[in-house]
Design a protein around this motif. Structure first.
Motif, PDB file in Angstrom:
ATOM      1  N   GLY A   1      -9.578   4.400  -6.299  1.00 54.17           N
ATOM      2  CA  GLY A   1      -8.833   3.660  -7.324  1.00 54.17           C
ATOM      3  C   GLY A   1      -9.763   3.052  -8.372  1.00 54.17           C
TER       4      GLY A   1
ATOM      5  N   ALA B   1      -6.208  -1.908  -8.952  1.00 52.67           N
ATOM      6  CA  ALA B   1      -6.361  -0.748  -8.075  1.00 52.67           C
ATOM      7  C   ALA B   1      -6.757  -1.175  -6.665  1.00 52.67           C
ATOM      8  CB  ALA B   1      -7.409   0.203  -8.651  1.00 52.67           C
TER       9      ALA B   1
ATOM     10  N   ILE C   1      -2.706   5.663  -4.740  1.00 55.21           N
ATOM     11  CA  ILE C   1      -3.441   4.932  -5.774  1.00 55.21           C
ATOM     12  C   ILE C   1      -3.837   5.865  -6.915  1.00 55.21           C
ATOM     13  CG2 ILE C   1      -5.783   5.176  -4.781  1.00 55.21           C
ATOM     14  CD1 ILE C   1      -4.368   2.056  -6.441  1.00 55.21           C
TER      15      ILE C   1
END
Lengths: 99, 369
Positions: free
Chosen positions: B112, B129, B166
């Motif tokens: 992420g 993230a 993600i």
């Protein structure tokens, strides 16, 4: 009481070690047996062994970040406080242990 | 209840005793997750920032930025520093996720964070993230799975599922709006008038000093660093001047009025000056820890003065780092130096005045106050 403690602050160069020193000092003054592990920028130092934790009555976490290898403390009572409290008012932390 | 609750459950119960306290508890946890990420990212910032600043400092400056074509060794240092800096966002997101979900959280967090930098969503993108990665891993952990799949959950199923989650979010849903927000901020800054620029500098200066390298300081710092990438060096210039005045000002204060400070503080003062010179605000922490209510307002004032002067004097900083060490990569160096000196003096005078007043009120010096 037999106490184990962990200190950790975000930067890990100042507060972590100052808090550890305070807890050791006040803990001994109050007649406790205390061992403090620091989790600073150097990683884990003065590591608490399995025996240390097994023999302890209570664990103090004076931390602003997650405690590393937290699972070691499963099954023991944990008192978690911000690392600042160990610098400003360490006695209050030890007062909490009695509850 | 207490009778048959085990010791660890007791701890668990204490944590979520009342719903109101529960919210406070959750916010505290959230803060702890973010700080865990920041904590692991700091050495990368310092390493990358100083190497990049060093390389840029010694390369010949042209109108289009530093020229490395004739200095391969500096280019090498720049590349190494840039590598450390490039890892910053993945490390940040990765360890936020690690704090939430432990080891299974690492993969999704790193992926992420990497994607956040790929889609130019920056620091903010990486924070988001990391949080989403950690929480989704925790959800996936709870999926009921047959016993024979359990062993491969942490090494196969969780990393794949959570990375997909993600990844899709960062690339297709959240990344672009966050990146747009960053671009919008950059545009807004470019068009900002002098009055607003001073206001912004004051806010940044106050944030830099407030927690001395903590999350608020880093938020201002990352904002400045992100703006360098957008071609606006003034924001980082304001931050860079503010970054060094707390340790410099406090260090100087211990030198010019020795009786006000304890023996340990004198020692810390020298270290603090050194840290100030290389742009490490954390040098001020030992002073602030023992006397926060006097020290923090003083260093905030000093940093605000420094960043406002830097902003008005057009002291742009081309490197994502602060303090006197970056002087070679600063535009309008005189303004930058003046900003640092003014901020340092303001800090020194304020804290020594406050300390003197406090001592006068109470004849016995109260160190803990």
């Amino acid at each position: 009481m037999n106490i184990v403690a962990v200190t950790a602050c975000p930067t890990g160069i100042a507060h972590t070690y100052m808090a550890a020193a305070q807890l050791e000092k006040i803990g001994k003054e109050l007649g406790h047996k205390i061992k403090v592990e620091t989790q600073g920028a150097m990683g884990i130092e003065n590591e608490l062994t399995v025996t240390d934790i097994k023999n302890a009555d209570v664990a103090i976490f004076a931390v602003d970040i997650e405690v590393e290898e937290r699972q070691r403390f499963n099954g023991i009572k944990i008192v978690e406080v911000p690392v600042q409290l160990a610098l400003k008012d360490p006695k209050s932390i030890f007062a909490k242990l009695a509850d | 209840m207490r009778l048959f609750a085990s010791r660890s459950q007791l701890h668990f119960k204490e944590r979520r005793s009342m719903s109101n306290e529960g919210i406070v508890e959750n916010l505290k946890k959230l803060r702890q997750y973010l700080l865990t990420g920041v904590s692991h990212a700091i050495p990368f910032v310092a390493c990358g920032g100083i190497m990049i600043a060093f390389a840029i400092a010694f390369a010949p400056m042209t109108s289009s930025g530093p020229d490395f074509s004739h200095s391969p060794k500096l280019k090498l240092i720049l590349d190494i520093g840039s590598a450390a800096f490039a890892l910053l966002l993945p490390i940040l997101a990765g360890y936020i996720s690690y704090a939430i979900a432990n080891r299974p959280g690492l993969v999704a967090g790193f992926v992420g964070g990497y994607l956040a930098s790929e889609v130019k969503a920056g620091f903010l993108g990486a924070l988001v993230a990391g949080l989403i990665a950690g929480y989704s891993v925790n959800l996936i952990k709870k999926l009921p799975v047959p016993k024979y799949i359990k062993p491969i959950m942490p090494i196969l199923i969780i990393p794949i599922l959570s990375s997909l989650v993600i990844g899709v979010l960062m690339l297709k849903v959240l990344g672009i709006p966050i990146a747009n927000l960053m671009t919008f901020l950059a545009e807004w800054l470019k068009q900002m008038g002098t009055g607003n620029a001073v206001l912004l500098a004051m806010i940044l200066g106050a944030m830099i000093a407030f927690d001395m390298g903590g999350p608020i300081n880093k938020a201002a710092f990352f904002f400045g660093a992100a703006m360098i990438k957008e071609g606006n060096y003034a924001v980082m210039g304001a931050c860079a001047a503010a970054i060094c005045t707390p340790p410099l000002g406090l260090g100087l204060a211990t030198l010019i009025n020795k009786p006000l400070w304890s023996e340990e503080e004198h020692e810390a003062g020298v270290a603090s000056l050194a840290m100030g010179l290389i742009g490490i605000t954390e040098g001020a922490i030992p002073f602030a820890a023992s006397d926060p209510f006097r020290v923090i307002p003083c260093i905030m004032c000093g940093s605000m003065v420094a960043s406002v002067i830097a902003m008005l004097g057009g002291a742009g900083d081309h490197a994502p780092h602060g303090g006197p060490i970056v002087i070679p990569v600063v535009d309008h160096r005189l303004a930058y130096v003046v900003a640092i000196i003014a901020g340092t003096l303001v800090t020194t005078l304020l804290i020594n005045t406050l300390k003197t007043l406090a001592n006068r009120k109470k004849p016995s010096v109260d160190i803990e106050a």
